[in-house]
Design a protein around this motif. Structure first.
Motif, PDB file in Angstrom:
ATOM      1  N   ALA A 219      -3.664   0.137   6.528  1.00  0.00           N
ATOM      2  CA  ALA A 219      -3.102   1.075   5.550  1.00  0.00           C
ATOM      3  C   ALA A 219      -4.014   2.276   5.360  1.00  0.00           C
ATOM      4  CB  ALA A 219      -2.880   0.371   4.221  1.00  0.00           C
ATOM      5  N   GLY A 220      -5.326   2.009   5.259  1.00  0.00           N
ATOM      6  CA  GLY A 220      -6.273   3.113   5.118  1.00  0.00           C
ATOM      7  C   GLY A 220      -6.358   3.952   6.374  1.00  0.00           C
ATOM      8  N   ALA A 221      -6.193   3.290   7.536  1.00  0.00           N
ATOM      9  CA  ALA A 221      -6.273   4.024   8.799  1.00  0.00           C
ATOM     10  C   ALA A 221      -5.076   4.950   8.990  1.00  0.00           C
ATOM     11  CB  ALA A 221      -6.358   3.041   9.963  1.00  0.00           C
ATOM     12  N   LEU A 222      -3.942   4.616   8.353  1.00  0.00           N
ATOM     13  CA  LEU A 222      -2.760   5.489   8.453  1.00  0.00           C
ATOM     14  C   LEU A 222      -2.927   6.664   7.487  1.00  0.00           C
ATOM     15  CD1 LEU A 222       0.024   2.781   8.693  1.00  0.00           C
ATOM     16  CD2 LEU A 222      -0.489   4.505  10.425  1.00  0.00           C
ATOM     17  N   SER A 223      -4.008   7.389   7.643  1.00  0.00           N
ATOM     18  CA  SER A 223      -4.324   8.524   6.774  1.00  0.00           C
ATOM     19  C   SER A 223      -3.507   9.741   7.188  1.00  0.00           C
ATOM     20  CB  SER A 223      -5.808   8.870   6.882  1.00  0.00           C
ATOM     21  OG  SER A 223      -6.102   9.265   8.214  1.00  0.00           O
ATOM     22  N   PRO A 224      -3.363  10.702   6.305  1.00  0.00           N
ATOM     23  CA  PRO A 224      -2.643  11.926   6.687  1.00  0.00           C
ATOM     24  C   PRO A 224      -3.254  12.586   7.922  1.00  0.00           C
ATOM     25  CG  PRO A 224      -2.969  11.854   4.315  1.00  0.00           C
ATOM     26  CD  PRO A 224      -3.750  10.704   4.890  1.00  0.00           C
ATOM     27  N   GLU A 225      -4.581  12.508   8.051  1.00  0.00           N
ATOM     28  CA  GLU A 225      -5.237  13.142   9.194  1.00  0.00           C
ATOM     29  C   GLU A 225      -4.844  12.462  10.507  1.00  0.00           C
ATOM     30  OE1 GLU A 225      -6.770  12.102   6.449  1.00  0.00           O
ATOM     31  OE2 GLU A 225      -7.241  14.029   5.513  1.00  0.00           O
ATOM     32  N   LEU A 226      -4.852  11.095  10.491  1.00  0.00           N
ATOM     33  CA  LEU A 226      -4.469  10.367  11.680  1.00  0.00           C
ATOM     34  C   LEU A 226      -3.010  10.601  12.038  1.00  0.00           C
ATOM     35  CD1 LEU A 226      -4.985   8.313  13.942  1.00  0.00           C
ATOM     36  CD2 LEU A 226      -4.422   6.504  12.291  1.00  0.00           C
ATOM     37  N   LEU A 227      -2.147  10.531  11.049  1.00  0.00           N
ATOM     38  CA  LEU A 227      -0.730  10.737  11.311  1.00  0.00           C
ATOM     39  C   LEU A 227      -0.468  12.139  11.834  1.00  0.00           C
ATOM     40  CD1 LEU A 227       0.879   8.892   8.258  1.00  0.00           C
ATOM     41  CD2 LEU A 227       0.409   8.016  10.539  1.00  0.00           C
ATOM     42  N   ALA A 228      -1.191  13.123  11.293  1.00  0.00           N
ATOM     43  CA  ALA A 228      -1.031  14.495  11.765  1.00  0.00           C
ATOM     44  C   ALA A 228      -1.483  14.622  13.218  1.00  0.00           C
ATOM     45  CB  ALA A 228      -1.829  15.448  10.884  1.00  0.00           C
ATOM     46  N   ARG A 229      -2.565  13.913  13.583  1.00  0.00           N
ATOM     47  CA  ARG A 229      -3.055  13.976  14.963  1.00  0.00           C
ATOM     48  C   ARG A 229      -2.064  13.335  15.926  1.00  0.00           C
ATOM     49  NH1 ARG A 229      -6.248  10.774  18.228  1.00  0.00           N
ATOM     50  NH2 ARG A 229      -6.770   9.278  16.589  1.00  0.00           N
ATOM     51  N   LEU A 230      -1.489  12.210  15.514  1.00  0.00           N
ATOM     52  CA  LEU A 230      -0.521  11.542  16.362  1.00  0.00           C
ATOM     53  C   LEU A 230       0.769  12.324  16.483  1.00  0.00           C
ATOM     54  CD1 LEU A 230      -1.026   7.816  15.313  1.00  0.00           C
ATOM     55  CD2 LEU A 230      -1.855   8.933  17.377  1.00  0.00           C
ATOM     56  N   ARG A 231       1.084  13.082  15.416  1.00  0.00           N
ATOM     57  CA  ARG A 231       2.340  13.845  15.397  1.00  0.00           C
ATOM     58  C   ARG A 231       2.241  15.070  16.299  1.00  0.00           C
ATOM     59  NH1 ARG A 231       2.385  14.986  10.266  1.00  0.00           N
ATOM     60  NH2 ARG A 231       3.306  13.008   9.630  1.00  0.00           N
ATOM     61  N   ALA A 232       1.061  15.587  16.531  1.00  0.00           N
ATOM     62  CA  ALA A 232       0.874  16.849  17.241  1.00  0.00           C
ATOM     63  C   ALA A 232       1.352  16.757  18.687  1.00  0.00           C
ATOM     64  CB  ALA A 232      -0.590  17.222  17.217  1.00  0.00           C
TER      65      ALA A 232
ATOM     66  N   ALA B 213       0.820  -1.216   0.000  1.00  0.00           N
ATOM     67  CA  ALA B 213       0.000   0.000   0.000  1.00  0.00           C
ATOM     68  C   ALA B 213       0.853   1.266   0.000  1.00  0.00           C
ATOM     69  CB  ALA B 213      -0.922  -0.008   1.218  1.00  0.00           C
ATOM     70  N   GLY B 214       2.181   1.107  -0.105  1.00  0.00           N
ATOM     71  CA  GLY B 214       3.075   2.258  -0.189  1.00  0.00           C
ATOM     72  C   GLY B 214       3.569   2.777   1.139  1.00  0.00           C
ATOM     73  N   ILE B 215       3.446   2.004   2.207  1.00  0.00           N
ATOM     74  CA  ILE B 215       3.883   2.431   3.537  1.00  0.00           C
ATOM     75  C   ILE B 215       5.094   1.594   3.944  1.00  0.00           C
ATOM     76  CG2 ILE B 215       3.240   2.646   5.976  1.00  0.00           C
ATOM     77  CD1 ILE B 215       0.307   2.856   4.986  1.00  0.00           C
ATOM     78  N   GLY B 216       6.238   2.242   4.159  1.00  0.00           N
ATOM     79  CA  GLY B 216       7.448   1.528   4.546  1.00  0.00           C
ATOM     80  C   GLY B 216       7.356   0.996   5.969  1.00  0.00           C
ATOM     81  N   VAL B 217       7.839  -0.227   6.159  1.00  0.00           N
ATOM     82  CA  VAL B 217       7.760  -0.891   7.467  1.00  0.00           C
ATOM     83  C   VAL B 217       9.075  -1.621   7.740  1.00  0.00           C
ATOM     84  CG1 VAL B 217       6.496  -2.543   8.905  1.00  0.00           C
ATOM     85  CG2 VAL B 217       5.304  -1.331   7.072  1.00  0.00           C
ATOM     86  N   GLU B 218       9.562  -1.524   8.974  1.00  0.00           N
ATOM     87  CA  GLU B 218      10.664  -2.373   9.421  1.00  0.00           C
ATOM     88  C   GLU B 218      10.150  -3.319  10.494  1.00  0.00           C
ATOM     89  OE1 GLU B 218      14.832  -2.267  11.935  1.00  0.00           O
ATOM     90  OE2 GLU B 218      14.415  -0.566  10.600  1.00  0.00           O
ATOM     91  N   LEU B 219      10.297  -4.623  10.251  1.00  0.00           N
ATOM     92  CA  LEU B 219       9.918  -5.641  11.227  1.00  0.00           C
ATOM     93  C   LEU B 219      11.144  -6.016  12.052  1.00  0.00           C
ATOM     94  CD1 LEU B 219       7.999  -7.826  12.393  1.00  0.00           C
ATOM     95  CD2 LEU B 219       8.733  -9.300  10.488  1.00  0.00           C
ATOM     96  N   TYR B 220      11.003  -5.956  13.379  1.00  0.00           N
ATOM     97  CA  TYR B 220      12.126  -6.323  14.246  1.00  0.00           C
ATOM     98  C   TYR B 220      12.407  -7.820  14.099  1.00  0.00           C
ATOM     99  CZ  TYR B 220      15.286  -5.923  18.210  1.00  0.00           C
ATOM    100  OH  TYR B 220      16.403  -5.908  19.008  1.00  0.00           O
ATOM    101  N   PRO B 221      13.689  -8.233  14.016  1.00  0.00           N
ATOM    102  CA  PRO B 221      13.987  -9.630  13.651  1.00  0.00           C
ATOM    103  C   PRO B 221      13.967 -10.627  14.803  1.00  0.00           C
ATOM    104  CG  PRO B 221      16.020  -8.391  13.789  1.00  0.00           C
ATOM    105  CD  PRO B 221      14.909  -7.406  14.034  1.00  0.00           C
ATOM    106  N   GLU B 222      13.714 -10.184  16.028  1.00  0.00           N
ATOM    107  CA  GLU B 222      13.727 -11.100  17.160  1.00  0.00           C
ATOM    108  C   GLU B 222      12.509 -10.835  18.056  1.00  0.00           C
ATOM    109  OE1 GLU B 222      17.380 -10.683  19.282  1.00  0.00           O
ATOM    110  OE2 GLU B 222      18.644 -11.091  17.546  1.00  0.00           O
ATOM    111  N   PRO B 223      11.938 -11.895  18.660  1.00  0.00           N
ATOM    112  CA  PRO B 223      10.746 -11.717  19.507  1.00  0.00           C
ATOM    113  C   PRO B 223      11.107 -11.311  20.929  1.00  0.00           C
ATOM    114  CG  PRO B 223      11.231 -14.051  19.316  1.00  0.00           C
ATOM    115  CD  PRO B 223      12.255 -13.331  18.461  1.00  0.00           C
ATOM    116  N   LYS B 224      11.660 -10.112  21.087  1.00  0.00           N
ATOM    117  CA  LYS B 224      12.040  -9.632  22.410  1.00  0.00           C
ATOM    118  C   LYS B 224      10.844  -8.980  23.100  1.00  0.00           C
ATOM    119  CE  LYS B 224      16.984  -8.773  21.647  1.00  0.00           C
ATOM    120  NZ  LYS B 224      18.075  -7.760  21.715  1.00  0.00           N
TER     121      LYS B 224
END
Length: 444
Positions: A431-444, A371-382
Motif C-alpha cells: 500500500a505504501g509502495a503504491l505512492s503517487p510517485e510510483l503510479l505516476a512513473r508507471l503511468r508515463a 489502506a484505501g486502494i480498490g482491488v478486484e481479485l479474479y475469481p478463478e485460478p486461470k
C-alpha cells in the motif's frame, strides 16, 4: 414457452459499465461541489398526484408528461423535473426545514418528448436550489456554483450566460405583448435551435404578435456586448419600465458579485436571447455552453422562481436553482474524447494463479482496501496471461502479481497495464509502495 425479445423502449437506454462509470463520476463531482456550498441532500417520489405537476411547466411540459390512473383510481404522473416536486416538498415540510433552505437532488425525470442528440425520455437531473430568500446573493451564488461545477468537471472555458425574466417582461410591456408573455418566451427560447425566422413565425402563430412586434423583439435578442457595455445598450434600447429596470439592476449586481468572488472576465456573460421555456421563472435565468462544443446546447440551466410554491401554500417561499444536464454533458464529453474507456471501478487488479494461496490473496486484497486502494481479485485460478487479458479489457491501470516466487520472497510486482513496466516492492508495504510517485512513473 417462446422467448421474449430483449429490447428497450424508444427514448430509453441501458447503461453498460463503461457508460455508467463516468456517469457516477459526474454525479459524485456534482455532489461534492454542491456540498462545498452547504447544500443538503433530499429525495422525493418519482410519482406525484397529477394535479401537483400539471400546469406548472407550461403547455408543452403537460403534453410531454407521463400520467395515468393507478390501481387505487388516483390520477398520478411521473415528475418531468425536480423543481416542481421541490416546491411541493418545501410547502409540505417548511416548518421542519427552516428558511432559507439549500438543497440538492440527483434523480431521474421523465418527459415524453422527441428524442434528440444527448436527450432521452428518461434522464438524470442534478439539481441544487436555495429556497426562502429573494436576496440577489442567492442568485450570485447559483452562478458561482455552476461556474465551479463546470471547472471541476474539466471545462475551463465553459461560459455561464445569464438573463432576467423581469427585463424580458419590461421589453414585452414596451411592445404591448405582456399579456401573451408565456407564448412569446417559449418561442424566444428556441432561437438557438430554430433561428430567427422560425421564431418569428411561431410568435405570430401562437401569440398573435405582429411582424413589427416580432422584429422589435428579435432586435432586442440580438444585442451583444461585454458587461457594462451591454447594460448601457439594454438601457438605451428598452427605456426600462419598473420591472425591466429591476431586471437590469439584478444583472449588474450578479456581474459585480461574481467578479468580486474572483471569476475571470468573460466566464459569466449577459445573453438577452435566453428566456428558458418553463413558465414558472420570474427573475434570473441562466444557461451554460461549452466553448469546445457550443452546438450541443446548454449543459447546466436554471433560474429564479419566486411564485411556484404559492400554488401549494400561503407562505412566501421564493427560490432559485439550476440543474446539470448529465446525459447531454456526457454526450458532449464522448464527442470530445474526454470519457475514459474503462469498466474498472478499482485501480488495481489482483490475479489468482497459485491455486493453493486463495486465503493469502484474499487477505492481501483486504489489506489494500483497508489502506484505501480498490482491488478486484479474479475469481478463478486461470493462467496469468488470460487473467491479464481480462484486466486489460476492463481497463485496469495496474495489476499486482504474486506468484510462488513472490510468496516465498515476501514481494509483489506492481505492473502498469498501459506501459507494461513493472516494479518489485515488499509485499507487506504494498500500500505504501503504491505512492503517487510510483503510479505516476508507471503511468508515463
Amino acid at each position: 414457452m417462446a422467448l421474449i425479445e430483449p429490447r428497450t423502449l424508444k427514448g430509453f437506454r441501458d447503461y453498460l459499465p463503461e457508460a455508467q462509470i463516468p456517469r457516477e463520476w459526474l454525479i459524485d463531482t456534482a455532489r461534492r461541489v454542491y456540498r462545498s456550498y452547504g447544500f443538503l441532500p433530499i429525495d422525493t417520489p418519482a410519482l406525484e398526484y397529477e394535479e401537483i405537476l400539471t400546469g406548472k411547466g407550461g403547455e408543452e411540459s403537460d403534453k410531454q408528461m407521463y400520467r395515468f390512473e393507478d390501481h387505487g383510481g388516483r390520477r398520478v404522473a411521473l415528475r418531468f423535473d425536480l423543481t416542481v416536486p421541490l416546491a411541493r416538498f418545501v410547502a409540505q415540510h417548511s416548518n421542519q426545514l427552516g428558511m432559507p433552505f439549500k438543497r440538492y437532488h440527483i434523480a431521474a425525470v421523465w418527459r415524453g418528448e422527441n428524442t434528440q442528440r444527448g436527450r432521452y425520455r428518461e434522464f438524470m437531473q442534478c439539481d441544487f436550489d436555495t429556497i426562502g430568500t429573494e436576496s440577489v446573493a442567492a442568485d450570485i451564488e447559483t452562478v458561482l456554483v455552476v461556474h465551479d461545477l463546470m471547472r471541476a468537471i474539466g471545462f475551463e472555458g465553459a461560459v455561464v450566460r445569464i438573463n432576467n425574466r423581469r427585463l424580458l417582461a419590461g421589453v414585452l410591456e414596451r411592445v404591448d405583448l405582456k399579456d401573451r408573455s408565456a407564448a412569446v418566451l417559449r418561442a424566444l427560447d428556441k432561437l438557438d435551435k430554430i433561428g430567427p425566422l422560425k421564431v418569428a413565425e411561431e410568435m405570430q402563430r401562437t401569440a398573435q404578435a405582429s411582424p413589427q412586434q416580432t422584429q422589435r423583439l428579435l432586435e432586442f435578442a440580438s444585442l451583444t456586448g461585454r458587461g457594462s457595455e451591454l447594460l448601457e445598450k439594454l438601457e438605451a434600447f428598452c427605456n426600462p419600465t419598473e420591472s425591466g429596470g429591476r431586471g437590469l439592476q439584478e444583472l449588474e449586481r450578479i456581474l459585480e458579485g461574481v467578479h468580486a468572488a474572483g471569476v475571470a472576465e468573460g466566464a459569466v456573460q449577459i445573453d438577452v436571447a435566453i428566456a428558458r421555456g418553463l413558465d414558472y421563472y420570474t427573475g434570473t435565468v441562466l444557461e451554460t455552453s461549452l466553448a469546445e462544443l457550443p452546438e450541443i446546447g446548454s449543459v447546466c440551466s436554471g433560474g429564479r422562481y419566486d411564485d411556484l410554491a404559492n400554488l401549494y401554500t400561503k407562505e412566501r417561499l421564493p427560490g432559485i436553482g439550476a440543474s446539470l444536464g448529465l446525459d447531454r454533458l456526457l454526450t458532449a464529453m464522448e464527442e470530445l474524447g474526454r470519457l475514459p474507456i474503462s469498466r474498472a471501478p478499482a485501480p488495481v487488479f489482483l490475479p489468482w494463479f497459485d491455486e493453493t494461496r486463495l486465503g493469502g490473496y484474499l487477505a492481501f486484497a483486504r489489506n489494500l482496501r483497508a489502506a484505501g486502494i480498490g482491488v478486484e481479485l479474479y475469481p478463478e485460478p486461470k493462467k496469468l496471461k488470460a487473467q491479464l487479458q481480462y484486466a486489460d479489457r476492463r481497463g485496469f491501470p495496474y495489476a499486482i502479481i504474486i506468484g510462488s516466487d513472490e510468496w516465498t520472497s515476501g514481494t509483489c510486482q506492481v505492473k502498469s497495464l498501459k506501459t507494461g513496466e513493472s516494479a518489485v516492492v515488499p509485499r507487506h508495504d504494498a500500500a505504501g509502495a503504491l505512492s503517487p510517485e510510483l503510479l505516476a512513473r508507471l503511468r508515463a
